[in-house]
Design a protein around this motif. Structure first.
Motif, mmCIF file in Angstrom:
data_model
loop_
_atom_site.group_PDB
_atom_site.id
_atom_site.type_symbol
_atom_site.label_atom_id
_atom_site.label_comp_id
_atom_site.label_asym_id
_atom_site.label_seq_id
_atom_site.Cartn_x
_atom_site.Cartn_y
_atom_site.Cartn_z
ATOM 1 N N CYS A 35 -3.213 -37.042 9.907
ATOM 2 C CA CYS A 35 -3.906 -35.959 10.614
ATOM 3 C C CYS A 35 -2.919 -35.262 11.550
ATOM 4 O O CYS A 35 -2.080 -35.919 12.169
ATOM 5 C CB CYS A 35 -5.074 -36.514 11.420
ATOM 6 N N LYS A 38 -3.576 -33.217 17.832
ATOM 7 C CA LYS A 38 -4.568 -32.325 18.450
ATOM 8 C C LYS A 38 -3.871 -31.379 19.419
ATOM 9 O O LYS A 38 -2.981 -31.784 20.154
ATOM 10 C CB LYS A 38 -5.612 -33.124 19.222
ATOM 11 N N GLN A 39 -4.297 -30.133 19.386
ATOM 12 C CA GLN A 39 -3.784 -29.154 20.333
ATOM 13 C C GLN A 39 -4.615 -29.247 21.611
ATOM 14 O O GLN A 39 -5.842 -29.347 21.544
ATOM 15 C CB GLN A 39 -3.890 -27.735 19.746
ATOM 16 N N CYS A 43 -12.853 -27.504 25.661
ATOM 17 C CA CYS A 43 -14.028 -27.198 24.849
ATOM 18 C C CYS A 43 -15.175 -26.806 25.763
ATOM 19 O O CYS A 43 -15.435 -27.477 26.755
ATOM 20 C CB CYS A 43 -14.431 -28.424 24.037
ATOM 21 N N CYS A 64 -10.274 -35.112 10.329
ATOM 22 C CA CYS A 64 -9.412 -35.417 11.471
ATOM 23 C C CYS A 64 -10.058 -35.007 12.786
ATOM 24 O O CYS A 64 -10.796 -34.022 12.844
ATOM 25 C CB CYS A 64 -8.090 -34.649 11.344
ATOM 26 N N ASP A 66 -10.230 -33.033 15.997
ATOM 27 C CA ASP A 66 -9.675 -31.764 16.463
ATOM 28 C C ASP A 66 -10.028 -31.648 17.937
ATOM 29 O O ASP A 66 -10.668 -32.532 18.501
ATOM 30 C CB ASP A 66 -10.260 -30.614 15.633
ATOM 31 N N SER A 67 -9.667 -30.588 18.562
ATOM 32 C CA SER A 67 -9.906 -30.415 19.993
ATOM 33 C C SER A 67 -11.367 -30.617 20.387
ATOM 34 O O SER A 67 -11.659 -31.192 21.415
ATOM 35 C CB SER A 67 -9.451 -29.031 20.442
ATOM 36 N N LYS A 71 -13.027 -32.280 12.057
ATOM 37 C CA LYS A 71 -12.939 -31.140 11.143
ATOM 38 C C LYS A 71 -12.103 -31.507 9.920
ATOM 39 O O LYS A 71 -11.270 -32.399 9.979
ATOM 40 C CB LYS A 71 -12.297 -29.936 11.826
ATOM 41 N N LEU A 73 -9.085 -30.819 7.910
ATOM 42 C CA LEU A 73 -7.807 -30.157 8.180
ATOM 43 C C LEU A 73 -6.778 -30.537 7.120
ATOM 44 O O LEU A 73 -6.862 -31.594 6.499
ATOM 45 C CB LEU A 73 -7.281 -30.574 9.556
#
Length: 132
Positions: A35, A38-39, A43, A64, A66-67, A71, A73
């Motif tokens: 994966c 994460k950025q 949120c 994976c 995600d922020s 999601k 990916l």
């Protein structure tokens, strides 16, 4: 009442498409790659997950974090490929009805963590090895 000649064909098609999901959809099997990281993001609200496992994602995509939730990916290549990981592949009982099932990995080096690339019911998958 006469039974339709299409009914057995429909049943076989349904079994052929569901069989790979029964085994590969388990928690001990993944698709190749890792994966992406994460950025950092803030949120505004937690989003409903798009998936719960890799097998709910199309093609080679992985489920994976995600922020803001889970999601589907595109996986990233694992930077340190390993030729062969310890352990052995578990025995597979049965075979799916799909012709030419897709392989989701080709070597152990494509699998995340301790997972090995092994033959599953429907093609090769990254799976938890058994002790040798």
């Amino acid at each position: 009442m006469k039974s339709s000649g299409l009914f057995p064909l429909v049943v076989l098609l349904a079994l052929g498409t569901l069989a790979p999901r029964a085994v590969e959809g388990s928690r001990n099997a993944l698709k190749a790659g890792a994966c992406p990281s994460k950025q950092p993001a803030n949120c505004l609200r937690f989003e409903s997950p798009e998936c719960r496992s890799d097998w709910q994602c199309p093609e080679k995509k992985r489920c994976c974090p995600d922020s803001c939730g889970l999601k589907c990916l595109d996986p990233v290549n694992i930077s340190k490929p390993v030729k062969k990981k310890p352990g052995k592949c578990p025995k597979v009982y049965g075979q799916c009805m799909m012709l030419n099932p897709p392989n989701h990995c080709e070597s152990d080096g494509q699998c995340d963590g301790n997972f090995k690339c092994c033959m599953g019911m429907c093609g090769k998958v990254c799976i938890t090895p058994v002790k040798a």
